[in-house]
Design a protein around this motif. Structure first.
Motif, PDB file in Angstrom:
ATOM      1  N   GLY A 129       0.801  -1.212   0.000  1.00 29.78           N
ATOM      2  CA  GLY A 129       0.000   0.000   0.000  1.00 29.78           C
ATOM      3  C   GLY A 129       0.830   1.256   0.000  1.00 29.78           C
ATOM      4  O   GLY A 129       2.064   1.243   0.009  1.00 29.78           O
ATOM      5  N   PHE A 130       0.114   2.375   0.025  1.00 29.61           N
ATOM      6  CA  PHE A 130       0.760   3.671  -0.075  1.00 29.61           C
ATOM      7  C   PHE A 130       1.605   3.995   1.157  1.00 29.61           C
ATOM      8  O   PHE A 130       2.536   4.798   1.072  1.00 29.61           O
ATOM      9  CB  PHE A 130      -0.293   4.765  -0.269  1.00 29.61           C
ATOM     10  N   VAL A 131       1.289   3.406   2.302  1.00 26.43           N
ATOM     11  CA  VAL A 131       2.002   3.765   3.527  1.00 26.43           C
ATOM     12  C   VAL A 131       3.481   3.398   3.438  1.00 26.43           C
ATOM     13  O   VAL A 131       4.332   4.078   4.022  1.00 26.43           O
ATOM     14  CB  VAL A 131       1.341   3.100   4.763  1.00 26.43           C
ATOM     15  N   THR A 132       3.819   2.355   2.690  1.00 27.82           N
ATOM     16  CA  THR A 132       5.218   1.983   2.510  1.00 27.82           C
ATOM     17  C   THR A 132       5.976   3.098   1.804  1.00 27.82           C
ATOM     18  O   THR A 132       7.085   3.468   2.198  1.00 27.82           O
ATOM     19  CB  THR A 132       5.335   0.678   1.701  1.00 27.82           C
ATOM     20  N   ASN A 133       5.351   3.653   0.775  1.00 29.85           N
ATOM     21  CA  ASN A 133       5.978   4.761   0.051  1.00 29.85           C
ATOM     22  C   ASN A 133       6.043   6.012   0.927  1.00 29.85           C
ATOM     23  O   ASN A 133       7.000   6.786   0.850  1.00 29.85           O
ATOM     24  CB  ASN A 133       5.198   5.059  -1.225  1.00 29.85           C
ATOM     25  N   ASP A 134       5.023   6.221   1.773  1.00 31.03           N
ATOM     26  CA  ASP A 134       5.026   7.379   2.669  1.00 31.03           C
ATOM     27  C   ASP A 134       6.194   7.308   3.643  1.00 31.03           C
ATOM     28  O   ASP A 134       6.857   8.313   3.919  1.00 31.03           O
ATOM     29  CB  ASP A 134       3.710   7.453   3.436  1.00 31.03           C
ATOM     30  N   LEU A 135       6.459   6.124   4.179  1.00 20.85           N
ATOM     31  CA  LEU A 135       7.588   5.947   5.092  1.00 20.85           C
ATOM     32  C   LEU A 135       8.907   6.195   4.380  1.00 20.85           C
ATOM     33  O   LEU A 135       9.812   6.855   4.925  1.00 20.85           O
ATOM     34  CB  LEU A 135       7.577   4.528   5.675  1.00 20.85           C
ATOM     35  N   TYR A 136       9.011   5.692   3.160  1.00 21.26           N
ATOM     36  CA  TYR A 136      10.231   5.890   2.373  1.00 21.26           C
ATOM     37  C   TYR A 136      10.448   7.374   2.094  1.00 21.26           C
ATOM     38  O   TYR A 136      11.559   7.904   2.224  1.00 21.26           O
ATOM     39  CB  TYR A 136      10.123   5.102   1.067  1.00 21.26           C
ATOM     40  N   SER A 137       9.376   8.071   1.725  1.00 16.97           N
ATOM     41  CA  SER A 137       9.478   9.498   1.410  1.00 16.97           C
ATOM     42  C   SER A 137       9.786  10.325   2.658  1.00 16.97           C
ATOM     43  O   SER A 137      10.525  11.310   2.590  1.00 16.97           O
ATOM     44  CB  SER A 137       8.180   9.983   0.762  1.00 16.97           C
ATOM     45  N   LEU A 138       9.208   9.941   3.793  1.00 20.63           N
ATOM     46  CA  LEU A 138       9.513  10.628   5.046  1.00 20.63           C
ATOM     47  C   LEU A 138      10.997  10.473   5.383  1.00 20.63           C
ATOM     48  O   LEU A 138      11.654  11.432   5.818  1.00 20.63           O
ATOM     49  CB  LEU A 138       8.650  10.067   6.179  1.00 20.63           C
ATOM     50  N   GLU A 139      11.527   9.276   5.164  1.00 13.31           N
ATOM     51  CA  GLU A 139      12.950   9.041   5.420  1.00 13.31           C
ATOM     52  C   GLU A 139      13.810   9.920   4.521  1.00 13.31           C
ATOM     53  O   GLU A 139      14.835  10.458   4.952  1.00 13.31           O
ATOM     54  CB  GLU A 139      13.275   7.567   5.215  1.00 13.31           C
ATOM     55  N   GLN A 140      13.396  10.083   3.264  1.00 10.41           N
ATOM     56  CA  GLN A 140      14.104  10.983   2.363  1.00 10.41           C
ATOM     57  C   GLN A 140      14.076  12.410   2.898  1.00 10.41           C
ATOM     58  O   GLN A 140      15.079  13.125   2.859  1.00 10.41           O
ATOM     59  CB  GLN A 140      13.451  10.967   0.976  1.00 10.41           C
ATOM     60  N   GLY A 141      12.903  12.834   3.364  1.00 11.88           N
ATOM     61  CA  GLY A 141      12.767  14.182   3.906  1.00 11.88           C
ATOM     62  C   GLY A 141      13.687  14.412   5.091  1.00 11.88           C
ATOM     63  O   GLY A 141      14.281  15.492   5.228  1.00 11.88           O
ATOM     64  N   ILE A 142      13.820  13.416   5.950  1.00 12.96           N
ATOM     65  CA  ILE A 142      14.721  13.525   7.102  1.00 12.96           C
ATOM     66  C   ILE A 142      16.167  13.621   6.628  1.00 12.96           C
ATOM     67  O   ILE A 142      16.948  14.438   7.122  1.00 12.96           O
ATOM     68  CB  ILE A 142      14.544  12.307   8.034  1.00 12.96           C
ATOM     69  N   ARG A 143      16.505  12.809   5.642  1.00  9.97           N
ATOM     70  CA  ARG A 143      17.879  12.775   5.154  1.00  9.97           C
ATOM     71  C   ARG A 143      18.286  14.099   4.504  1.00  9.97           C
ATOM     72  O   ARG A 143      19.453  14.505   4.569  1.00  9.97           O
ATOM     73  CB  ARG A 143      18.043  11.622   4.150  1.00  9.97           C
ATOM     74  N   THR A 144      17.325  14.799   3.897  1.00 13.94           N
ATOM     75  CA  THR A 144      17.631  16.050   3.194  1.00 13.94           C
ATOM     76  C   THR A 144      17.172  17.290   3.954  1.00 13.94           C
ATOM     77  O   THR A 144      17.219  18.391   3.431  1.00 13.94           O
ATOM     78  CB  THR A 144      16.965  16.042   1.799  1.00 13.94           C
ATOM     79  N   ASN A 145      16.694  17.096   5.198  1.00 11.26           N
ATOM     80  CA  ASN A 145      16.228  18.221   6.026  1.00 11.26           C
ATOM     81  C   ASN A 145      15.151  19.031   5.318  1.00 11.26           C
ATOM     82  O   ASN A 145      15.136  20.262   5.368  1.00 11.26           O
ATOM     83  CB  ASN A 145      17.406  19.132   6.402  1.00 11.26           C
ATOM     84  N   ASP A 146      14.233  18.343   4.669  1.00 12.39           N
ATOM     85  CA  ASP A 146      13.166  18.983   3.894  1.00 12.39           C
ATOM     86  C   ASP A 146      11.925  19.107   4.772  1.00 12.39           C
ATOM     87  O   ASP A 146      11.148  18.165   4.923  1.00 12.39           O
ATOM     88  CB  ASP A 146      12.873  18.142   2.646  1.00 12.39           C
ATOM     89  N   LYS A 147      11.730  20.291   5.354  1.00 13.28           N
ATOM     90  CA  LYS A 147      10.650  20.486   6.319  1.00 13.28           C
ATOM     91  C   LYS A 147       9.280  20.232   5.704  1.00 13.28           C
ATOM     92  O   LYS A 147       8.419  19.577   6.315  1.00 13.28           O
ATOM     93  CB  LYS A 147      10.715  21.910   6.875  1.00 13.28           C
ATOM     94  N   ASP A 148       9.029  20.775   4.512  1.00 10.97           N
ATOM     95  CA  ASP A 148       7.721  20.608   3.877  1.00 10.97           C
ATOM     96  C   ASP A 148       7.428  19.133   3.612  1.00 10.97           C
ATOM     97  O   ASP A 148       6.298  18.669   3.813  1.00 10.97           O
ATOM     98  CB  ASP A 148       7.654  21.398   2.569  1.00 10.97           C
ATOM     99  N   LYS A 149       8.429  18.424   3.154  1.00 11.13           N
ATOM    100  CA  LYS A 149       8.248  17.003   2.863  1.00 11.13           C
ATOM    101  C   LYS A 149       7.991  16.223   4.153  1.00 11.13           C
ATOM    102  O   LYS A 149       7.123  15.335   4.205  1.00 11.13           O
ATOM    103  CB  LYS A 149       9.488  16.459   2.158  1.00 11.13           C
TER     104      LYS A 149
END
Length: 375
Positions: A129-149
């Motif tokens: 489901g979509f939640v797997t992609n949401d977790l992956y994208s959140l991890e990307q946001g943390i790695r790049t310090n992307d507040k909006d993401k």
């Protein structure tokens, strides 16, 4: 109810049991003892010192006879309850001290410390489901310090919990309900506190390399948002970050509120840009879209052609466009040829942005994409 409140409740029940003068065989006592043990196992683990210490407490007489009065059994149980109260009160103090230490940590640091646990709890429940992609994208946001993401995907996780909460509670195979409750409260707490974090310290660090990095511009008509959203999800799935994509129909990639769209695009064109043109008859009828097309030609940007299934290749306006309309592209019709073309696009972008996507994940992303354009 958080873990501190739960432990307070368990300790508070001890006084009620003492007033009732229960024995070790009383149903109320047995229910309380079971609840206390479950809490300690969930909090500290089944093999922990804390659960062993609690289980060592005696609530019955070591020696008794047939004519031993019931009051002696009550007194023995009360003595054990008082010892248990002292032990649990010590654990409560430690938890409250730990909470005070955590309160000194800002929401972003807490997210970085807790993310692995958040991810594990959700993935142990579902890997699809979509939640797997949401977790992956959140991890990307943390790695790049992307507040909006980070904010966007924290909210997506909260929405997922809201939509699936009853299913989690009713699922007989879910044995870690408390973990999900803790997870949901933690995500909510972090989401509500993330705006208080000053991300400017990270922005300066990240910006020094941004001007030399490529950026993708998804040129589209707003009427084709369905296909644009599918492409955005695919690009995010392979690792394209928030500021590496300009896609005005999505909250993470839109033009900033106080900037003129053409000025913003002109500034972005100072970077190496790769354009994805989402062709449709509506696109050809839009002056704004054709202006974007002109900018692609002026800047001599690299580009690829993507077509909605209903696109009319015989449209005379198409033949008059400034770009090479004979260049091969992908028609989003769900065919095997479409799959192959999108895979070629993925390979090009992975090389351009120096990304890495394992085959298993790519198959999942591509399958989701094909479903999105077909619905």
């Amino acid at each position: 109810m958080n873990k501190i409140d739960k432990l307070k409740s368990i300790i508070g029940e001890i006084d009620q049991l003492i007033l009732k003068r229960v024995t070790s065989s009383s149903p109320e006592f047995l229910a309380w003892k079971s609840k206390a043990e479950r809490f300690l196992i969930n909090e500290y683990g089944a093999e922990s010192y804390e659960i062993d210490e609690f289980k060592e407490q005696q609530y019955d007489l070591s020696v008794y006879a047939l004519n031993t009065p019931k009051s002696d059994f009550c007194d023995a149980c009360i003595s054990g309850l008082k010892r248990a109260k002292a032990i649990l009160s010590t654990y409560l103090e430690e938890l409250e001290e730990s909470k005070n230490d955590l309160n000194k940590i800002n929401a972003y640091d807490k997210l970085k410390y807790e993310f692995r646990g958040i991810k594990t709890v959700i993935e142990n429940y579902t890997k699809g489901g979509f939640v797997t992609n949401d977790l992956y994208s959140l991890e990307q946001g943390i790695r790049t310090n992307d507040k909006d993401k980070i904010k966007y995907f924290l909210l997506r996780l909260l929405d997922w919990y809201t939509e699936n909460w009853m299913d989690i509670c009713d699922n007989k195979f879910v044995i870690n309900y408390d973990d999900h409750e803790k997870n949901r409260e933690l995500i909510k707490e972090i989401y509500e506190g993330i705006d208080e974090v000053d991300f400017s310290q990270f922005i300066d660090r990240n910006d020094c390399n941004r001007k030399s990095e490529p950026v993708i511009f998804l040129s589209h008509s707003s009427t084709d948002k369905k296909y644009g959203n599918a492409l955005e999800k695919l690009l995010s799935g392979i690792g394209i970050e928030g500021d590496q994509l300009i896609y005005t129909s999505h909250p993470l990639h839109k033009i900033p509120l106080d900037q003129n769209i053409y000025e913003y695009l002109r500034n972005s064109f100072s970077r190496k840009i790769f354009v994805i043109v989402l062709w449709s008859d509506e696109y050809l009828n839009s002056p704004a879209c054709l202006n974007e097309m002109g900018a692609v030609w002026v800047t001599q940007s690299d580009y690829t052609n993507i077509y909605v299934p209903s696109f009319n290749f015989k449209n005379p306006k198409y033949a008059q466009c400034a770009v090479d309309t004979n260049r091969m592209g992908a028609i989003l019709d769900g065919s095997d040829k479409c799959k192959a073309s999108i895979t070629e696009l993925k390979d090009k972008l992975i090389k351009m942005f120096d990304l890495s996507v394992d085959e298993k994940r790519w198959i999942y992303i591509l399958d989701q994409f094909m479903m999105d354009i077909s619905n």
